[in-house]
Design a protein around this motif. Structure first.
Motif, PDB file in Angstrom:
ATOM      1  N   VAL A   1       1.124   5.170   2.070  1.00 18.08           N
ATOM      2  CA  VAL A   1       0.649   3.929   1.435  1.00 18.08           C
ATOM      3  C   VAL A   1      -0.871   3.916   1.499  1.00 18.08           C
ATOM      4  O   VAL A   1      -1.487   4.645   2.270  1.00 18.08           O
ATOM      5  N   ASN A   2      -1.433   3.095   0.645  1.00 18.14           N
ATOM      6  CA  ASN A   2      -2.889   2.970   0.651  1.00 18.14           C
ATOM      7  C   ASN A   2      -3.311   2.073   1.816  1.00 18.14           C
ATOM      8  O   ASN A   2      -2.724   1.016   2.025  1.00 18.14           O
ATOM      9  N   PRO A   3      -4.319   2.509   2.587  1.00 15.03           N
ATOM     10  CA  PRO A   3      -4.717   1.728   3.775  1.00 15.03           C
ATOM     11  C   PRO A   3      -5.175   0.312   3.425  1.00 15.03           C
ATOM     12  O   PRO A   3      -5.134  -0.577   4.263  1.00 15.03           O
ATOM     13  N   LYS A   4      -5.610   0.129   2.198  1.00 14.35           N
ATOM     14  CA  LYS A   4      -6.132  -1.193   1.830  1.00 14.35           C
ATOM     15  C   LYS A   4      -5.053  -2.082   1.230  1.00 14.35           C
ATOM     16  O   LYS A   4      -5.309  -3.219   0.848  1.00 14.35           O
ATOM     17  N   ASP A   5      -3.875  -1.539   1.091  1.00 18.26           N
ATOM     18  CA  ASP A   5      -2.806  -2.300   0.434  1.00 18.26           C
ATOM     19  C   ASP A   5      -2.280  -3.383   1.378  1.00 18.26           C
ATOM     20  O   ASP A   5      -1.644  -3.085   2.389  1.00 18.26           O
TER      21      ASP A   5
END
Length: 863
Positions: free
Chosen positions: A228-232
């Motif tokens: 997953v994207n860390p900023k999600d």
RNA sequence: GGACACUUAGUUCAGCGGGAGAACGCUUCCUUCACACGGAAGAGGUCACAGGUUCGAUCCCUGUAGUGUCCACCA
């Protein structure tokens, strides 16, 4: 004496063998400048199709033209072993014959393959002969010949030593049917119907789950993590947690990487490093294991539990059902997406981690790009294909060159039995018994890429190599720029430090009548041999090379081949006429300008202009344009006008006049034959050999040359006037419903008699009786007045309204032209800014249109 | 998602900064001694659309639409 009708089959009979046996196709005249073409070697897999016919005819035209222009032309023939394609076909045939192909050895297979090759090579030779190709068979090559193999090994070792060939484990395209690796460009991306499957990945020790989507559920057995994207924001709470793979219950970590796009799909991506190029990068980055889950035939392997042994699609179906039963299937969305298929077997390619040999492309590509910025650059024709080439070069990835096949150049690598070390060497090590030879062969295009210099014996620096390399020109279709042209360029730069050719002439594809690609599945293929049987090879050749613009596709239209044959029949019959008027004992002489009548001068002018235009376009490889100039000359100037009018002077008592006319006829005919010759060598040879003086073959002749301003231009205008008057009289008859062969009395003012025989020509062409008068019969438009005293006109004109309508239409046209022209000439900007000759041209036009208008008004008055 | 090409006569295609061309098809007429696989005459096109550059655009530039091809790893 020639037959009344051009029969291509009689004409073609025996000529090719004769040319070939006399050695006309063989290069080597050192007194001349060399000109080299290497044929794109056809695959030894089957019959040649119309695309080959087109491609080779273009080359044959170039070869024959250049030879006639005085070059020592080498057109080098050869064939390609076509690794995968041939192996597949040979295997297919063996299976068909009941051979158990799982049991045969490499050696056995190769002996079958060579037999196959001989058979198909024979077939291809026959087709080349039928097409009339002027190939130098003394230098024929096959991509698997032993000396080419030596070139291949030399290059391989060289690239390896330079660090440009390496062995590595990477994601490659695996063809499960052929069971070999493929390069990226051997994969064709097609829109296929598929589905996006959404599964629940339960979070360990939690009631929550992530939803992960995939188009290939069967690859879940190779999953190593979920990314997953860390900023999600929606996934922040799962950072550091683990999920359960719904396929096999494995515990997978959740990885944070900004490779994953927020908002794309579910925002959570499964990662299968051994079966997806992107996942591979992530897997490598985080040091994951890379489990391979497929067998070589794309069935599931032992890592897939109860699904082991199932085909990938059966596995997919069962797995999805099983997950659904567990309640972890969220939804299935039908989608259409791009799926990679094998160019050869058409099966869906499986990305797979595998140890293969690669060519490191960056340095080679950079050198090619750099080349194009220098004067030595390869000149693409049409130029836009250089962009295609450069674009590919700028973006190409490393090239997977090893193939798990038998039919091909075996990679010259040897593995030490004890240490496992790799030895790469042109020749096998002396202690070969301590080594295991690499069993993989090279991608066919690896050896094809060496074609322009390997065929000339490189790395041996032979006389041929020195003389004919770099080659002059390469002709091929735009569909293999990447496969072949680009590879020849960087291979040649690396091996010889020179580009392999100066010019690349690119053509399109032959399509069917409806514009569809010709293919076996559509059954719309056209066999060139059938076309040749029907219309003759010259007609086919003419059609193929004169019906498209360079670089553009072409439709095969039967009627156009027919009309090409009709054109050849026209030339045939004009020749028949010319030959029929030549007396028994006749000597061909150079023309003396002082003996030429205005008509002779006119046609010679036209001829000179034609030779100039044709030559100019031949040099540009624009065979369509070149042929157009010749066509117009043949029909309009020579056949319709000069040839007909020659009958007048030939029937006169003046011996010099007769003699001159024959000389002019002959000069025109010979020039026509020589200019049509590169397109249609068979009919050209036949006609040529019927000329009163000729060499042993047209292949020994020189191309016609043009002299600038042979004769002054004044005669052209006089002759044009003659034609215009003829046209006027013909029109007059039609308008007045007078039979075309009715003899009309035509009265001309004496001063119109521009040259001797003017009235005789006129009479003959208009079927009229010409009389001269000094009276004022001249209308204002010019010099002609048909003897149309009112009675004749009215009596014969049955439809006055029709005539009037027509004249009014003409009148309106002339008026609009006059208005347009005047407006231009009255425009101070035009007069001050336009080039002088354009202004003068416009003045001339205005004058002509004014005269035409007057003449029309006169006619209207009389009705 | 990028790149390239194409859009001109009924059809297939050329072409070009200054009066729209060919082949096939169509209409009318002609077996006249090279050719009826021929000849003569003719009908048929706001050159995709909209702007711009230019004295002048079917042609050059920009954009739009449609068609096609190629390239691209997006779950």
């Amino acid at each position: 004496m020639l037959e009344k009708r051009y029969d291509p089959h009689i004409v073609e009979e025996g000529k090719y063998d004769s040319w070939k046996s006399k050695g006309y196709f063989t290069a080597g005249d050192k007194s001349k400048e060399p000109f080299t073409i290497v044929i794109p070697p056809p695959n030894v897999t089957g019959k040649l199709h119309l695309g080959h016919a087109w491609d080779t005819t273009i080359q044959d035209i170039i070869a024959r033209y250049k030879k006639a222009k005085g070059y020592d032309v080498l057109w080098l023939p050869g064939m390609d072993h076509a690794g995968i394609a041939t192996q597949a076909k040979v295997m297919g045939k063996l299976v068909e014959n009941g051979v158990d192909v799982t049991k045969i050895s490499r050696e056995e297979f190769l002996s079958y393959a060579w037999k196959w090759k001989d058979e198909y090579a024979d077939n291809i030779h026959k087709q080349w002969a039928r097409m009339g190709l002027a190939l130098d068979y003394t230098r024929e090559r096959f991509t698997l010949d032993s000396d080419l193999n030596y070139s291949v090994r030399t290059i391989f070792v060289d690239l390896y030593n330079k660090g440009l060939i390496y062995q590595g484990e990477r994601i490659i395209n695996w063809d499960p049917v052929q069971q070999t690796a493929l390069s990226n460009i051997e994969v064709i991306h097609q829109d296929d119907e598929g589905a996006m499957y959404y599964f629940k990945y339960h979070v360990v020790d939690s009631n929550e789950y992530l939803i992960v989507a995939t188009t290939r559920p069967e690859t879940m057995f190779g999953d190593v993590c979920v990314v997953v994207n860390p900023k999600d924001e929606q996934y922040k709470k799962y950072h550091g947690k683990k999920v359960i793979n719904p396929a096999n219950g494995d515990i997978l970590p959740i990885i944070e990487d900004d490779y994953v796009e927020i908002g794309f799909g579910t925002g959570a991506m499964k990662c299968t490093p051994a079966h997806d190029p992107n996942d591979f990068i992530i897997g490598k980055k985080y040091g994951f294991d890379m489990p391979i889950i497929f067998n070589k035939n794309a069935t599931m392997n032992e890592k897939c539990g109860k699904y082991q042994g199932l085909d990938r699609y059966d596995c997919r179906e069962q797995l999805v059902n099983d997950i659904k039963e567990k309640g972890d299937l969220v939804k299935i969305e039908k989608i259409v997406h791009q799926v990679g298929h094998s160019q050869r077997s058409n099966c869906v390619v499986e990305p797979m981690l595998s140890k293969q040999w690669f060519v490191k492309m960056k340095p080679l590509a950079d050198a090619s790009i750099k080349l194009q910025k220098t004067k030595e650059k390869v000149n693409f024709e049409p130029a836009r294909f250089e962009h295609t080439f450069l674009q590919w070069m700028e973006n190409c990835e490393d090239w997977c060159i090893s193939r798990q096949l038998w039919w091909g150049h075996q990679i010259p690598a040897y593995y030490n039995k004890k240490t496992g070390e790799v030895l790469v060497s042109v020749n096998p090590p002396k202690d070969i018994e301590n080594y295991i030879e690499e069993s993989d062969v090279l991608d066919t295009w690896f050896s094809s890429g060496l074609w322009p210099f390997a065929t000339l014996h490189w790395p041996e620096i032979t006389d041929d190599y020195k003389r004919y390399f770099p080659t002059t020109c390469l002709v091929t279709g735009y569909d293999i720029i990447f496969f072949w042209v680009s590879r020849m360029i960087f291979q040649s730069l690396n091996a010889t430090a020179k580009p392999p050719f100066k010019d690349v002439v690119i053509h399109g594809l032959v399509r069917d009548e409806l514009g569809r690609k010709m293919s076996k599945s559509l059954g719309n293929g056209v066999d060139p041999i059938d076309v040749i049987d029907k219309y003759g090879v010259d007609a086919l050749r003419y059609f193929l090379t004169t019906n498209s613009t360079p670089g553009q596709d072409m439709r095969f239209i039967d009627e156009k081949v027919e009309s090409s044959a009709n054109y050849l029949n026209k030339i045939w019959n004009s020749a028949r006429y010319v030959l029929s008027v030549i007396p028994e004992e006749f000597k061909e002489n150079d023309l003396e300008v002082k003996n030429l009548s205005p008509l002779d001068q006119w046609i010679i002018n036209k001829l000179e202009k034609t030779i100039k235009d044709v030559t100019c376009n031949m040099e540009k490889y624009d065979f369509n344009a070149a042929s157009g100039h010749l066509y117009n000359f043949v029909y309009d100037d020579f056949c319709s006008n000069y040839l007909e009018m020659s009958k007048v002077s030939l029937s006169s008592d003046n011996a010099l006049k007769k003699e001159t006319t024959i000389q002019v006829l002959l000069k025109c005919l010979k020039s026509i034959i020589l200019m049509i010759y590169p397109y249609t060598p068979f009919i050209a040879e036949e006609l040529y050999l019927n000329l009163p003086s000729h060499k042993e073959s047209i292949m020994l002749e020189r191309y016609p040359t043009y002299e600038k301003e042979l004769i002054n231009n004044k005669v052209n205008k006089e002759i044009e006037l003659l034609f215009n008057i003829i046209k006027d009289i013909r029109n007059y008859k039609i308008e007045n419903k007078i039979a075309p062969n009715a003899r009309l009395d035509v009265l001309l003012n004496s001063k119109i008699k521009l040259f001797d025989d003017f009235d005789i020509y006129l009479s003959r062409f208009s079927f009229s009786n010409i009389r001269y008068t000094n009276e004022s019969v001249v209308n204002q438009s010019g010099e002609l007045k048909v003897y149309d005293d009112a009675d004749v006109l009215i009596v014969n004109n049955t439809n006055k309204d029709e005539l009037l309508a027509k004249l009014n239409k003409e009148k309106a046209f002339e008026q609009s032209e006059i208005e347009r022209s005047s407006r231009m000439l009255n425009n101070p900007n035009f007069v001050s800014k336009a080039p002088k000759d354009k202004i003068e041209l416009e003045r001339q036009k205005l004058l002509t249109h004014q005269q035409n208008l007057q003449s029309i008004l006169e006619k209207i008055k009389k009705i």
